[in-house]
Scaffold this motif. Structure first.
Motif, short mmCIF file in Angstrom:
data_model
loop_
_atom_site.label_atom_id
_atom_site.label_comp_id
_atom_site.label_asym_id
_atom_site.label_seq_id
_atom_site.Cartn_x
_atom_site.Cartn_y
_atom_site.Cartn_z
N TYR A 48 7.31 1.93 -9.05
CA TYR A 48 7.25 1.29 -10.36
C TYR A 48 6.33 0.07 -10.33
CZ TYR A 48 9.08 -0.61 -14.76
OH TYR A 48 9.21 -1.11 -16.03
N CYS A 49 5.50 -0.03 -11.37
CA CYS A 49 4.47 -1.08 -11.44
C CYS A 49 5.04 -2.48 -11.20
CB CYS A 49 3.78 -1.07 -12.81
SG CYS A 49 3.00 0.47 -13.23
N ALA A 81 0.84 -1.20 0.00
CA ALA A 81 0.00 0.00 0.00
C ALA A 81 0.88 1.25 0.00
CB ALA A 81 -0.94 -0.01 1.20
N ARG A 82 1.96 1.22 0.78
CA ARG A 82 2.87 2.38 0.80
C ARG A 82 3.54 2.57 -0.57
NH1 ARG A 82 4.05 0.38 5.92
NH2 ARG A 82 5.93 -0.66 5.16
N MET A 83 3.89 1.44 -1.20
CA MET A 83 4.51 1.52 -2.52
C MET A 83 3.57 2.20 -3.52
SD MET A 83 6.30 -2.22 -2.88
CE MET A 83 7.20 -1.89 -4.40
N VAL A 84 2.30 1.82 -3.49
CA VAL A 84 1.32 2.43 -4.39
C VAL A 84 1.17 3.91 -4.05
CG1 VAL A 84 -1.11 2.44 -5.08
CG2 VAL A 84 0.13 0.26 -4.88
N ASP A 85 1.08 4.19 -2.76
CA ASP A 85 0.94 5.58 -2.32
C ASP A 85 2.14 6.42 -2.77
OD1 ASP A 85 -0.54 7.62 -0.94
OD2 ASP A 85 0.91 7.45 0.70
#
Length: 107
Positions: free
Chosen positions: A48-49, A40-44
């Protein structure tokens, strides 16, 4: 993670087949929980996809390992014990196992 009282919490009942490995499963699940928060933090953070997908794959694999362990414990304890004590109950446990495998394999 909250526990819900079940039959194993009732005095005089037999614990679930995974009772011997409960601590291991909980540790793995807590680790997965942390991994999901990390995703979730990565998306926030607009990471990179493919990095996000790699972490999602790792979480899926970790959950699959927990599921396989639980299935193994179910066969080795619940199904085996039921088949030894009562053939009818053994058949019920085998039917439960087949359903669990269908769910796990999505068939």
């Amino acid at each position: 993670m909250t526990t819900v009282p079940g039959p194993a919490d009732t005095p005089g009942t037999v614990p679930h087949g995974y009772a011997d490995h409960k601590g291991d499963y909980l540790a793995r699940l807590h680790k997965v929980e942390g991994q999901v928060r990390g995703i979730a933090r990565m998306v926030d953070d607009d990471r990179y996809c493919l990095d996000v997908l790699t972490q999602i794959s790792a979480v899926n694999r970790a959950l699959q390992e927990v599921a396989l362990g639980l299935l193994d414990d179910h066969v080795r304890h619940c199904v085996t014990d039921a088949a030894r004590s009562d053939p009818g109950e053994g058949e019920e446990k085998l039917a439960e196992l087949a359903l669990a495998l269908r769910r796990a394999l999505r068939l």
